[in-house]
Motif scaffolding. Structure first.
Motif, PDB file in Angstrom:
ATOM      1  N   SER A 400      10.436  48.995 -24.033  1.00  0.00           N
ATOM      2  CA  SER A 400      11.797  49.161 -24.554  1.00  0.00           C
ATOM      3  C   SER A 400      12.762  49.519 -23.427  1.00  0.00           C
ATOM      4  O   SER A 400      13.927  49.141 -23.452  1.00  0.00           O
ATOM      5  N   ILE A 401      12.270  50.262 -22.434  1.00  0.00           N
ATOM      6  CA  ILE A 401      13.125  50.534 -21.267  1.00  0.00           C
ATOM      7  C   ILE A 401      13.526  49.205 -20.638  1.00  0.00           C
ATOM      8  O   ILE A 401      14.681  48.963 -20.323  1.00  0.00           O
ATOM      9  N   GLY A 402      12.550  48.317 -20.522  1.00  0.00           N
ATOM     10  CA  GLY A 402      12.814  46.998 -19.947  1.00  0.00           C
ATOM     11  C   GLY A 402      13.878  46.253 -20.734  1.00  0.00           C
ATOM     12  O   GLY A 402      14.775  45.632 -20.169  1.00  0.00           O
ATOM     13  N   GLN A 403      13.761  46.329 -22.043  1.00  0.00           N
ATOM     14  CA  GLN A 403      14.734  45.641 -22.892  1.00  0.00           C
ATOM     15  C   GLN A 403      16.129  46.190 -22.706  1.00  0.00           C
ATOM     16  O   GLN A 403      17.086  45.433 -22.550  1.00  0.00           O
ATOM     17  N   LEU A 404      16.213  47.524 -22.723  1.00  0.00           N
ATOM     18  CA  LEU A 404      17.530  48.149 -22.586  1.00  0.00           C
ATOM     19  C   LEU A 404      18.172  47.808 -21.251  1.00  0.00           C
ATOM     20  O   LEU A 404      19.381  47.732 -21.134  1.00  0.00           O
ATOM     21  N   LEU A 405      17.342  47.613 -20.251  1.00  0.00           N
ATOM     22  CA  LEU A 405      17.890  47.358 -18.920  1.00  0.00           C
ATOM     23  C   LEU A 405      17.926  45.858 -18.623  1.00  0.00           C
ATOM     24  O   LEU A 405      17.601  45.419 -17.525  1.00  0.00           O
ATOM     25  N   GLY A 406      18.321  45.109 -19.599  1.00  0.00           N
ATOM     26  CA  GLY A 406      18.581  43.703 -19.350  1.00  0.00           C
ATOM     27  C   GLY A 406      17.360  42.806 -19.449  1.00  0.00           C
ATOM     28  O   GLY A 406      17.303  41.759 -18.813  1.00  0.00           O
ATOM     29  N   GLY A 407      16.353  43.232 -20.249  1.00  0.00           N
ATOM     30  CA  GLY A 407      15.204  42.358 -20.486  1.00  0.00           C
ATOM     31  C   GLY A 407      14.286  42.241 -19.283  1.00  0.00           C
ATOM     32  O   GLY A 407      13.925  41.142 -18.865  1.00  0.00           O
ATOM     33  N   ARG A 408      13.909  43.373 -18.718  1.00  0.00           N
ATOM     34  CA  ARG A 408      13.015  43.324 -17.553  1.00  0.00           C
ATOM     35  C   ARG A 408      11.570  43.520 -18.006  1.00  0.00           C
ATOM     36  O   ARG A 408      11.312  44.205 -18.977  1.00  0.00           O
ATOM     37  N   ASP A 409      10.648  42.895 -17.256  1.00  0.00           N
ATOM     38  CA  ASP A 409       9.274  42.958 -17.752  1.00  0.00           C
ATOM     39  C   ASP A 409       8.577  44.256 -17.337  1.00  0.00           C
ATOM     40  O   ASP A 409       9.055  45.015 -16.506  1.00  0.00           O
ATOM     41  N   HIS A 410       7.438  44.436 -17.987  1.00  0.00           N
ATOM     42  CA  HIS A 410       6.632  45.630 -17.842  1.00  0.00           C
ATOM     43  C   HIS A 410       6.383  46.007 -16.383  1.00  0.00           C
ATOM     44  O   HIS A 410       6.590  47.142 -15.980  1.00  0.00           O
ATOM     45  N   SER A 411       5.975  45.018 -15.581  1.00  0.00           N
ATOM     46  CA  SER A 411       5.595  45.359 -14.198  1.00  0.00           C
ATOM     47  C   SER A 411       6.814  45.784 -13.376  1.00  0.00           C
ATOM     48  O   SER A 411       6.704  46.638 -12.500  1.00  0.00           O
ATOM     49  N   THR A 412       7.963  45.197 -13.678  1.00  0.00           N
ATOM     50  CA  THR A 412       9.181  45.610 -12.966  1.00  0.00           C
ATOM     51  C   THR A 412       9.488  47.074 -13.255  1.00  0.00           C
ATOM     52  O   THR A 412       9.872  47.840 -12.365  1.00  0.00           O
ATOM     53  N   ILE A 413       9.319  47.446 -14.505  1.00  0.00           N
ATOM     54  CA  ILE A 413       9.614  48.828 -14.892  1.00  0.00           C
ATOM     55  C   ILE A 413       8.630  49.788 -14.212  1.00  0.00           C
ATOM     56  O   ILE A 413       9.020  50.806 -13.641  1.00  0.00           O
TER      57      ILE A 413
END
Ligand code: ADP
Ligand code: MG
Length: 444
Positions: A400-413
């Motif tokens: 969900s953090i990824g989603q809130l920050l512009g749709g970033r994937d798990h590994s980026t987070i």
């Protein structure tokens, strides 16, 4: 671009609709009171867009330009029939463009700054500096706790100077921006990058560095700042600084820099008293065209005392509620909606949205930049800090953090969080930075 992204945001247009219909649009030009929007496709698309998006575009354009243009959509083949004076949309006025280049928030002016006993001295010192830059007090050093109006005052000075002298070179930077630029040019290892940076900073008329405590302790940055300071100061250029504490309490500040900070005028901003808090609330209620009873304002002003950002946060929460539910706010609703912010024995609710908002504000970037694809350090680092703080201060899942920050994937987070966590362990400045932002998010 600003029009398009504002339309998207304010009218909640989905990504796919936006990419399909809105993104390709261009302002072709202005003829009299008509603004032509170029639709680079065919008649069918034009008909659909003008049916569906006419109003949102019209409203947004009026909002951003301050002019109620008649909007006309045209196809490429129709452009030759139109003679427009210029190809861009005039902004509200030339000043706002100038202010953009100076990094100034258009809302932070002397007009919108409420003066109370807590900030009267800082406000009048700021005005004096704005009236006679380089002459009254140099540097002006404003300090105080988070959310008390330091940045607002600083920007007010910038606007005031630009209004009277549109040619003045005014530059506002956060300490992070300054530090990043210095580090970047050192890392690049070539002399011309460093010269360019020096050129940039030493040719301005008014330099504002916000939250200067973050420059301290980074040796190379402190050194570069020292030279910049001297060059500007001896040329009679105005320097304005803010910090969370007075120079004498900045432990790792080199003495030669400390003494320079004390050359001019030091002004502190304290916490606002009840009357000032009420006045600030009233001003904002009026500006946002909200309807709130005095009882509710009193409730907020009595319970939120030490941070104006929080006062505003409470109002914003009520405003959002009333827009969403299409209802007026009663005392009962206010108490319920604000209980997480206000009730002393209940910890404040920390949402990922709040975290992202505070980080965005701290680094003086926009939410759009935060969620954009932009990977330059000035944007990517605040984004990683937001990831880290969301992980540490809320219990929202990583995806969900990824989603809130512009749709970033798990590994980026995971990567972002780890990067900041490592720095937090190894670098004292990062630790201070994180702790400061944490305090802004949760003052208790
Ligand atoms: P700081 O830089 O000290 O952390 P800011 O300048 O960012 O604080 O202020 C936080 C918020 O409170 C901003 O939205 C600002 O406009 C508002 N604010 C602060 N002081 C005042 C004031 N005296 N009058 C009106 N708004 C204020
Ligand atoms: Mg600030």
């Amino acid at each position: 671009d600003e029009i398009l992204s504002t339309v998207k945001h304010e009218h909640d247009i989905s990504d796919i609709s936006f990419d399909t219909w809105i993104r390709p649009l261009e302002v072709y030009g202005v003829e009299g009171s008509t603004l032509y929007i170029l639709v680079p496709s065919e008649q069918m698309t034009l008909s659909y867009i003008s049916k569906k998006y006419y109003l949102p575009l019209k409203v947004t354009i009026a909002e951003l330009t301050g002019t109620e243009y008649e909007i006309k959509f045209i196809l490429p083949e129709q452009t030759k029939n139109i003679r427009t004076g210029n190809s861009g949309v005039p902004k509200k006025n030339a000043l706002s463009e100038k202010a953009d280049r100076s990094n100034l928030n258009p809302n932070y002016t002397f007009d919108t700054f409420v003066v109370g006993s807590n900030n009267r001295f800082a406000q009048s010192a700021s005005l004096a500096v704005a009236e006679s830059p380089g002459e009254a007090y140099n540097p002006l050093y404003i300090y105080g706790g988070p959310g008390l109006g330091k940045t607002h005052l600083m920007h007010s000075i910038g606007h005031f100077i630009l209004e009277r002298n549109p040619n003045a070179k005014v530059l506002y930077v956060t300490s992070e921006e300054f530090t990043n630029e210095v580090i970047e040019s050192i890392r690049s290892g070539n002399a011309s990058a460093m010269n360019k940076l020096r050129e940039k900073y030493r040719t301005i008329d008014v330099l504002m560095v916000d939250d200067v405590q973050f420059i301290i302790g980074k040796e190379s940055t402190q050194e570069e700042f020292f030279h910049t300071f001297n060059a500007l100061h001896s040329a009679g250029k105005q320097i304005i600084l803010t910090s969370d504490k007075p120079p004498k309490d900045m432990e790792t500040l080199e003495d030669r820099i400390r003494s320079r900070f004390e050359w001019g005028l030091i002004a502190d901003i304290g916490t606002p008293d009840y009357e000032t808090r009420m006045a600030i609330l009233r001003r904002k209620v009026e500006a946002d065209d909200m309807k709130l009873s005095d009882e509710i304002l009193n409730y907020i002003a009595t319970n939120i005392k030490s941070n104006i950002r929080e006062l505003e946060g409470a109002l914003n929460k009520l405003l959002a509620y009333s827009n969403l539910e299409k209802t007026d706010i009663t005392m009962e609703i206010a108490m319920k909606e604000l209980q997480n912010i206000i009730t002393p024995d209940k910890p404040r609710e920390i949402t990922p949205q709040l975290v992202i908002e505070v980080v965005t504000e701290h680094f003086n970037i926009s939410l759009d930049q935060m969620i954009s694809k932009n990977r330059s350090n000035e944007i990517a680092r605040p984004r990683q800090i937001a990831m880290y703080l969301c992980k540490n201060m809320t219990d929202i899942p990583l995806d969900s953090i990824g989603q809130l920050l512009g749709g970033r994937d798990h590994s980026t987070i995971i990567h972002g969080i780890k990067k900041i966590a490592d720095e937090y362990e190894s670098n004292e400045n990062t630790r201070n930075l994180i702790e400061t932002i944490k305090k802004k998010i949760n003052p208790n």
